[in-house]
Motif scaffolding. Structure first.
Motif, PDB file in Angstrom:
ATOM      1  N   HIS A  13       0.855  -1.180   0.000  1.00  0.00           N
ATOM      2  CA  HIS A  13       0.000   0.000   0.000  1.00  0.00           C
ATOM      3  C   HIS A  13       0.893   1.233   0.000  1.00  0.00           C
ATOM      4  CE1 HIS A  13       0.732  -0.506   4.339  1.00  0.00           C
ATOM      5  NE2 HIS A  13       0.579   0.795   4.429  1.00  0.00           N
ATOM      6  N   PHE A  26      -0.759   1.857 -14.573  1.00  0.00           N
ATOM      7  CA  PHE A  26       0.558   1.241 -14.568  1.00  0.00           C
ATOM      8  C   PHE A  26       1.352   1.671 -15.797  1.00  0.00           C
ATOM      9  CE2 PHE A  26      -1.763  -1.628 -11.806  1.00  0.00           C
ATOM     10  CZ  PHE A  26      -0.818  -2.023 -10.870  1.00  0.00           C
ATOM     11  N   HIS A  30       5.886  -2.018 -16.286  1.00  0.00           N
ATOM     12  CA  HIS A  30       5.490  -2.554 -14.974  1.00  0.00           C
ATOM     13  C   HIS A  30       6.407  -2.119 -13.841  1.00  0.00           C
ATOM     14  CE1 HIS A  30       4.358  -5.590 -18.107  1.00  0.00           C
ATOM     15  NE2 HIS A  30       3.177  -5.304 -17.609  1.00  0.00           N
ATOM     16  N   LEU A  33       3.905   3.067 -11.093  1.00  0.00           N
ATOM     17  CA  LEU A  33       2.463   3.206 -10.941  1.00  0.00           C
ATOM     18  C   LEU A  33       2.154   4.685 -10.715  1.00  0.00           C
ATOM     19  CD1 LEU A  33      -0.410   2.000 -10.495  1.00  0.00           C
ATOM     20  CD2 LEU A  33       0.191   1.767  -8.074  1.00  0.00           C
ATOM     21  N   LEU A  47       7.752   0.582  -8.283  1.00  0.00           N
ATOM     22  CA  LEU A  47       7.306  -0.684  -7.715  1.00  0.00           C
ATOM     23  C   LEU A  47       8.451  -1.550  -7.211  1.00  0.00           C
ATOM     24  CD1 LEU A  47       4.474  -1.613 -10.244  1.00  0.00           C
ATOM     25  CD2 LEU A  47       4.363  -0.258  -8.153  1.00  0.00           C
ATOM     26  N   SER A 279      -2.592  -4.028 -14.508  1.00  0.00           N
ATOM     27  CA  SER A 279      -1.336  -3.761 -15.195  1.00  0.00           C
ATOM     28  C   SER A 279      -1.439  -4.292 -16.629  1.00  0.00           C
ATOM     29  CB  SER A 279      -0.175  -4.437 -14.462  1.00  0.00           C
ATOM     30  OG  SER A 279      -0.324  -5.854 -14.487  1.00  0.00           O
ATOM     31  N   LEU A 284      -0.863  -7.804 -11.945  1.00  0.00           N
ATOM     32  CA  LEU A 284      -1.144  -6.922 -10.814  1.00  0.00           C
ATOM     33  C   LEU A 284      -2.350  -6.050 -11.127  1.00  0.00           C
ATOM     34  CD1 LEU A 284       2.505  -5.645 -10.166  1.00  0.00           C
ATOM     35  CD2 LEU A 284       1.319  -7.407  -8.844  1.00  0.00           C
ATOM     36  N   ALA A 286      -4.286  -2.297  -9.259  1.00  0.00           N
ATOM     37  CA  ALA A 286      -4.200  -1.278  -8.212  1.00  0.00           C
ATOM     38  C   ALA A 286      -5.563  -0.649  -7.992  1.00  0.00           C
ATOM     39  CB  ALA A 286      -3.181  -0.207  -8.595  1.00  0.00           C
ATOM     40  N   LEU A 296      -1.876  -2.052  -3.900  1.00  0.00           N
ATOM     41  CA  LEU A 296      -1.349  -2.879  -4.990  1.00  0.00           C
ATOM     42  C   LEU A 296      -1.681  -4.333  -4.692  1.00  0.00           C
ATOM     43  CD1 LEU A 296       0.384  -2.938  -7.602  1.00  0.00           C
ATOM     44  CD2 LEU A 296       2.365  -3.345  -6.120  1.00  0.00           C
ATOM     45  N   TRP A 297      -2.370  -4.988  -5.634  1.00  0.00           N
ATOM     46  CA  TRP A 297      -2.834  -6.366  -5.456  1.00  0.00           C
ATOM     47  C   TRP A 297      -2.154  -7.271  -6.487  1.00  0.00           C
ATOM     48  CZ3 TRP A 297      -6.848  -6.983  -1.754  1.00  0.00           C
ATOM     49  CH2 TRP A 297      -7.490  -5.804  -1.352  1.00  0.00           C
ATOM     50  N   ARG A 298      -1.879  -8.521  -6.097  1.00  0.00           N
ATOM     51  CA  ARG A 298      -1.430  -9.528  -7.057  1.00  0.00           C
ATOM     52  C   ARG A 298      -2.636 -10.345  -7.488  1.00  0.00           C
ATOM     53  NH1 ARG A 298       3.037 -10.992  -9.192  1.00  0.00           N
ATOM     54  NH2 ARG A 298       4.186  -9.588  -7.790  1.00  0.00           N
TER      55      ARG A 298
END
Length: 466
Positions: A13, A26, A30, A33, A47, A279, A284, A286, A296-298
């Protein structure tokens, strides 16, 4: 059967904004952000672990949109101060101001080749800009109220826009005119986007609905009602298989577009979620909200390929019925195990002594020998007796043959899709060459006409002197 999906996870975060986060995007590589905020600033987050963030200021009012150029060398921002800025995302990056709108600019987006910008504004217009010349190009004006969002199609030939007049409009960029209008909305439409293949557009609005339209048939093909309040933004996964959406209800929803259902509800923000974005690779995504945070999420749930998911789904002997086009609400968990209804019916029939064959009651011929019909009936009787003793094997064999047929259909559809894609590319190349020929021919005609006029002028001068 194990689930084919893995849960998305919160990676990091970012905190640094002093106001609500209105938009995120993004970079193509990559590594960065970008986030825009109501605090009038643009933030570029690196990132990489322990990467430094960059803050850019220059706008005089809240930022409403941000997007990296396809090459990643520019960042465009829109603002309520009626301007658009082009930034270089470096330590000492400078910006160029673009002015033409007469009211707040609500969104900004690059064309997929990076040559153009499109903006939407409260002055009820959509404007297109030249990135190379950094100037206004042309305007599209048929909306009757504020325009909230505008986006280019992947091939750059179309623009989709939406606004407070409760409509989504489709524009031809070559002829600069509106070619279609979708008006089936119960409130303002706040966001619009093309899917990655360019065959559909999706739109969402204050009525908390998300609709997907097929541009080839001009028909509504999916309608989601998964949020409790208005939807602020959404983003297609690059595979076309998933979509994420954000809402003022404080949640992020993940939709499976293949099955037409909600698969995840994510709670990470303390307050309304104003923006989400995948992304470029889809690994990813966001989100940003009124809590001034960027999360930020995977993704994780996209690890199974489209072909693997299809093969998994074709193994279901009794799949769920397709969702209703006008009412796709979150449904219960999918039943991936085959329903044993048919097997239970066969077993109950065995217990009751029913054979299902009426030929056993047929009379013999007068000579005491069985007729051909009797022998055929006897053969059917033996086959059915054999089938009753092996009901599971018969049904599983039928399922196996159905799997092979469905797999063959899927392969043929893939071949057809590739063929259509190749034809579209060839048609595009042909059209471009035709345009070049027409331009060249026009230039030749103008040169010939100019040459003829020069000769006539010369001959007239000679005559007058004589």
């Amino acid at each position: 059967m194990a689930s084919v999906l893995e849960d998305p996870t919160l990676e990091r975060h970012f905190q640094g904004h002093k106001g609500p986060v209105s938009c995120v995007d993004f970079s193509p590589n990559h590594k960065q952000l970008a986030s825009a905020s109501a605090d009038k600033s643009l933030m570029i987050w690196r990132l990489a672990p322990k990467g430094r963030s960059l803050r850019f200021v220059g706008h005089q009012d809240a930022l409403t949109g941000v997007q990296f150029s396809p090459a990643g060398n520019l960042v465009a921002t829109s603002s309520k101060d009626r301007t658009v800025r082009l930034w270089t995302p470096h330590m000492n990056g400078k910006s160029t101001v673009l002015k033409a709108h007469l009211a707040a600019v609500r969104s900004v987006a690059f064309s997929y080749d990076g040559h153009k910008l499109v903006t939407a504004s409260d002055d009820k217009s959509v404007k297109v800009w030249s990135v190379h010349r950094q100037c206004f190009d042309f305007s599209l004006s048929q909306h009757t109220n504020w325009v909230r969002c505008a986006r280019f199609s992947p091939d750059g030939r179309l623009i989709a826009s939406c606004g407070d007049d409760r409509s989504v409009r489709l524009w031809d960029t070559f002829n600069r005119r509106c070619i279609n209008c979708f008006t089936d909305y119960g409130g303002s439409t706040t966001f619009v986007e093309f899917n990655p293949s360019g065959t559909c557009i999706a739109s969402a609005g204050e009525d908390s609905s998300l609709k997907i339209w097929d541009l080839r048939t001009n028909k509504l093909i999916q309608h989601y009602q998964v949020h409790s309040t208005g939807i602020s933004s959404f983003s297609f996964h690059p595979s076309n298989n998933y979509m994420i959406s954000s809402s003022t209800d404080g949640t992020v929803k993940v939709l499976d577009l293949l099955e037409g259902r909600l698969i995840y509800t994510l709670h990470g923000h303390k307050g309304a979620v104003m923006t989400v974005s995948f992304s470029r690779s889809g690994e990813l995504f966001a989100s940003g909200g009124t809590d001034r945070q960027v999360l930020l999420w995977r993704t994780n749930f996209d690890r199974r390929s489209y072909q693997d998911v299809l093969q998994q789904h074709t193994r279901r002997s009794t799949p769920d019925p397709p969702p209703h086009i006008l009412d796709i609400h979150p449904r219960g968990p999918h039943l991936h195990e085959p329903r044993p209804t048919s097997i239970q019916n066969v077993a109950s029939a065995q217990r009751e002594g029913w054979t299902g064959d009426e030929s056993v009651n047929r009379p013999r011929s007068s000579s005491g020998k069985r007729t051909l019909t009797d022998r055929a009936g006897k053969q059917r009787e033996e086959e059915e007796e054999s089938a009753k003793t092996r009901p599971v094997e018969v049904l599983s064999g039928h399922s196996s043959s159905l799997d092979s047929i469905l797999q063959h259909i899927v392969q043929q559809l893939d071949v057809l899709t590739q063929t259509v894609s190749v034809l579209e590319e060839r048609l595009t190349v042909t059209e471009d060459k035709l345009k070049e020929c027409l331009v060249h021919q026009g230039q030749i005609i103008r040169d010939v006409q100019a040459s003829g006029e020069g000769r006539r002028t010369g001959s007239e001068g000679t005559d007058s002197s004589s």
